[in-house]
Structures are given as structure tokens and as C-alpha cells.
Motif scaffolding. Structure first.
Motif, mmCIF file in Angstrom:
data_model
loop_
_atom_site.group_PDB
_atom_site.id
_atom_site.type_symbol
_atom_site.label_atom_id
_atom_site.label_comp_id
_atom_site.label_asym_id
_atom_site.label_seq_id
_atom_site.Cartn_x
_atom_site.Cartn_y
_atom_site.Cartn_z
ATOM 1 N N ARG A 92 0.691 -1.242 0.041
ATOM 2 C CA ARG A 92 -0.161 0.024 0.015
ATOM 3 C C ARG A 92 0.629 1.199 -0.028
ATOM 4 N NH1 ARG A 92 -4.245 -2.037 4.541
ATOM 5 N NH2 ARG A 92 -2.033 -2.410 5.195
ATOM 6 N N LYS A 93 1.876 1.446 0.857
ATOM 7 C CA LYS A 93 2.988 2.177 0.831
ATOM 8 C C LYS A 93 3.472 2.498 -0.551
ATOM 9 C CE LYS A 93 4.167 2.584 5.643
ATOM 10 N NZ LYS A 93 5.297 2.460 6.534
ATOM 11 N N ALA A 94 3.854 1.521 -1.344
ATOM 12 C CA ALA A 94 4.607 1.719 -2.533
ATOM 13 C C ALA A 94 3.363 2.057 -3.428
ATOM 14 C CB ALA A 94 4.872 0.250 -3.060
ATOM 15 N N ALA A 95 2.310 1.760 -3.475
ATOM 16 C CA ALA A 95 1.053 2.347 -4.428
ATOM 17 C C ALA A 95 0.935 3.880 -4.092
ATOM 18 C CB ALA A 95 -0.246 1.404 -4.256
ATOM 19 N N LYS A 96 0.923 3.999 -2.992
ATOM 20 C CA LYS A 96 0.802 5.882 -2.403
ATOM 21 C C LYS A 96 2.152 6.544 -3.144
ATOM 22 C CE LYS A 96 -2.145 5.215 1.553
ATOM 23 N NZ LYS A 96 -2.381 5.508 2.912
ATOM 24 N N ALA A 97 3.050 6.019 -3.076
ATOM 25 C CA ALA A 97 4.408 6.479 -3.598
ATOM 26 C C ALA A 97 4.433 6.796 -4.852
ATOM 27 C CB ALA A 97 5.573 5.722 -3.012
ATOM 28 N N ALA A 98 3.868 5.631 -5.653
ATOM 29 C CA ALA A 98 3.583 5.528 -7.037
ATOM 30 C C ALA A 98 2.771 6.600 -7.691
ATOM 31 C CB ALA A 98 3.265 4.091 -7.565
ATOM 32 N N GLN A 99 1.711 6.948 -6.974
ATOM 33 C CA GLN A 99 0.617 7.945 -7.173
ATOM 34 C C GLN A 99 1.209 9.188 -7.067
ATOM 35 O OE1 GLN A 99 -2.766 7.009 -4.584
ATOM 36 N NE2 GLN A 99 -3.464 5.393 -6.263
ATOM 37 N N ARG A 100 2.180 9.507 -6.098
ATOM 38 C CA ARG A 100 2.616 10.800 -5.752
ATOM 39 C C ARG A 100 3.739 11.153 -6.675
ATOM 40 N NH1 ARG A 100 4.306 9.897 -0.175
ATOM 41 N NH2 ARG A 100 2.515 8.547 0.496
ATOM 42 N N GLU A 101 4.420 9.950 -7.424
ATOM 43 C CA GLU A 101 5.470 10.229 -8.384
ATOM 44 C C GLU A 101 4.898 11.178 -9.513
ATOM 45 O OE1 GLU A 101 7.962 7.290 -10.890
ATOM 46 O OE2 GLU A 101 8.347 6.959 -8.710
ATOM 47 N N ALA A 102 5.962 12.127 -9.996
ATOM 48 C CA ALA A 102 5.776 12.605 -11.114
ATOM 49 C C ALA A 102 5.284 11.973 -12.551
ATOM 50 C CB ALA A 102 6.878 13.647 -11.574
ATOM 51 N N VAL A 103 4.560 12.596 -13.294
ATOM 52 C CA VAL A 103 4.203 11.731 -14.602
ATOM 53 C C VAL A 103 5.438 11.539 -15.445
ATOM 54 C CG1 VAL A 103 3.007 11.912 -16.647
ATOM 55 C CG2 VAL A 103 1.737 12.688 -14.400
ATOM 56 N N ALA A 104 6.301 12.594 -15.549
ATOM 57 C CA ALA A 104 7.389 12.609 -16.405
ATOM 58 C C ALA A 104 8.556 12.892 -15.500
ATOM 59 C CB ALA A 104 7.428 13.191 -17.766
ATOM 60 N N PRO A 105 9.342 12.134 -14.766
ATOM 61 C CA PRO A 105 10.136 12.495 -13.803
ATOM 62 C C PRO A 105 11.542 13.361 -14.644
ATOM 63 C CG PRO A 105 9.737 10.079 -13.464
ATOM 64 C CD PRO A 105 9.007 10.850 -14.547
ATOM 65 N N ALA A 106 11.863 12.711 -15.893
ATOM 66 C CA ALA A 106 12.972 13.547 -16.606
ATOM 67 C C ALA A 106 12.506 14.775 -17.091
ATOM 68 C CB ALA A 106 13.270 12.307 -17.870
ATOM 69 N N ALA A 107 11.286 15.065 -17.264
ATOM 70 C CA ALA A 107 11.001 16.059 -17.603
ATOM 71 C C ALA A 107 10.933 17.354 -16.656
ATOM 72 C CB ALA A 107 9.702 16.222 -18.595
ATOM 73 N N SER A 108 11.114 16.942 -15.254
ATOM 74 C CA SER A 108 10.886 17.973 -14.210
ATOM 75 C C SER A 108 11.956 19.074 -14.323
ATOM 76 C CB SER A 108 10.692 17.356 -12.959
ATOM 77 O OG SER A 108 12.039 16.491 -12.733
ATOM 78 N N ALA A 109 13.106 18.938 -14.815
ATOM 79 C CA ALA A 109 14.237 19.697 -14.777
ATOM 80 C C ALA A 109 14.124 20.777 -15.915
ATOM 81 C CB ALA A 109 15.573 18.970 -15.282
ATOM 82 N N PRO A 110 13.999 22.083 -15.476
ATOM 83 C CA PRO A 110 13.757 23.250 -16.486
ATOM 84 C C PRO A 110 14.833 23.004 -17.570
ATOM 85 C CG PRO A 110 14.931 24.067 -14.421
ATOM 86 C CD PRO A 110 14.544 22.553 -14.082
ATOM 87 N N SER A 111 14.361 23.666 -18.670
ATOM 88 C CA SER A 111 15.259 23.542 -19.767
ATOM 89 C C SER A 111 15.856 24.944 -19.946
ATOM 90 C CB SER A 111 14.469 23.653 -21.217
ATOM 91 O OG SER A 111 15.123 23.660 -22.275
ATOM 92 N N LEU A 112 17.151 25.117 -20.063
ATOM 93 C CA LEU A 112 17.916 26.300 -20.000
ATOM 94 C C LEU A 112 18.091 26.768 -21.441
ATOM 95 C CD1 LEU A 112 20.414 25.565 -17.182
ATOM 96 C CD2 LEU A 112 18.290 26.973 -17.033
ATOM 97 N N GLY A 113 17.670 26.040 -22.548
ATOM 98 C CA GLY A 113 17.982 26.884 -23.799
ATOM 99 C C GLY A 113 19.176 26.181 -24.228
ATOM 100 N N PRO A 114 19.773 26.617 -25.559
ATOM 101 C CA PRO A 114 21.119 25.906 -26.305
ATOM 102 C C PRO A 114 22.088 26.573 -25.010
ATOM 103 C CG PRO A 114 20.056 27.929 -27.656
ATOM 104 C CD PRO A 114 18.907 27.384 -26.505
ATOM 105 N N ALA A 115 22.987 25.727 -25.116
ATOM 106 C CA ALA A 115 24.449 25.934 -24.423
ATOM 107 C C ALA A 115 25.143 27.159 -24.956
ATOM 108 C CB ALA A 115 25.246 24.591 -24.118
#
Length: 147
Positions: A92-115
Motif C-alpha cells: 500500500r505504501k508503494a502504491a501511494k508513493a507511485a501515485q505521488r511520483e511525477a508523470v514524467a520525472p525526467a521532464a521535471s528539470a527546467p530547460s535552459l535553452g541552447p548551451a
């Protein structure tokens, strides 16, 4: 009435044993025995023995214990059904943690544009050592033991 008489007799017998023990010059043990033997008479004097004897011989008290037993069985049954349907607490704890997790965890970092500066080239890897050199220590240990 009988419980009080029995408790008094036990106390008197204990005090007699304590006296014999003290006569044999074991004063520490005699004091301890005297302390234990005074407990029943103290319980009689405070009324605890009367309360317990009244409680034991009343049918309504036993019916109350039966009701408490039924309540305990209901709690146990509901816990068993809950575990069967909902899984274990860890699941049950694992299921709750999975619900709280972001939809796209890799997309959570902000994009800074071209280097602004060119990306650093990875350092050229050193030439891997020959496999024979890696096992020289092991071969030396094996030869030392005659293997």
C-alpha cells in the motif's frame, strides 16, 4: 469470607517460615520472605480480595469477558480481510508513493535553452590494460600455494 481466611492463613504461614529462616541467620532471605507473606493480608485489608472474588463468581462478569472476546475476534477478522483485499502495508505504501511520483520525472528539470559554450568532449579513455597484467597478483598467490 473463605478467600480472606485463606489469605490470612498464607500470610501467617509465610511469617512462620520467615521466623525459621531468621533463626538460621539468613536475615536477608527472612526479610524477603516476610515481605512476600505480608502481601496477601494487605490485599485482604484493602478489599482487593473481596473485589476479585465478587468479580469471579458473577455471571455478568463472564458475559462481559465473552463480549470482549467477540469484539477481539471481529477486529482480527477485519484485519485479515483488509490484508487479503488491500495487500500488505508495504504494498500500500508503494502504491501511494507511485501515485505521488511525477508523470514524467525526467521532464521535471527546467530547460535552459541552447548551451552558450561548446560541450566538453569526453576525455579519451586510457588504453585498457592487458588482461594478463590484471591477474598477476592472483597468479602469484596461486603459485605460492602450489596450485
Amino acid at each position: 469470607m473463605i478467600a480472606e481466611t485463606v489469605a490470612s492463613a498464607v500470610s501467617v504461614a509465610g511469617l512462620g517460615i520467615a521466623a525459621v529462616t531468621a533463626y538460621r541467620k539468613r536475615f536477608l532471605s527472612a526479610t524477603r520472605i516476610a515481605a512476600y507473606s505480608l502481601v496477601p493480608i494487605g490485599l485482604v485489608m484493602t478489599g482487593v480480595v473481596g473485589w476479585v472474588s465478587d468479580m469471579v463468581f458473577k455471571p455478568s462478569v463472564w458475559a462481559g469477558f465473552g463480549v470482549l472476546g467477540i469484539a477481539w475476534l471481529l477486529f482480527v477478522a477485519t484485519r485479515a480481510v483488509e490484508r487479503k483485499d488491500g495487500g500488505t502495508r508495504k504494498e500500500r505504501k508503494a502504491a501511494k508513493a507511485a501515485q505521488r511520483e511525477a508523470v514524467a520525472p525526467a521532464a521535471s528539470a527546467p530547460s535552459l535553452g541552447p548551451a552558450t559554450r561548446p560541450a566538453a568532449q569526453p576525455a579519451p579513455r586510457a588504453k585498457a590494460a592487458a588482461p594478463a597484467e590484471d591477474f598477476t597478483d592472483i597468479e602469484a598467490i596461486l603459485k605460492k600455494h602450489g596450485i
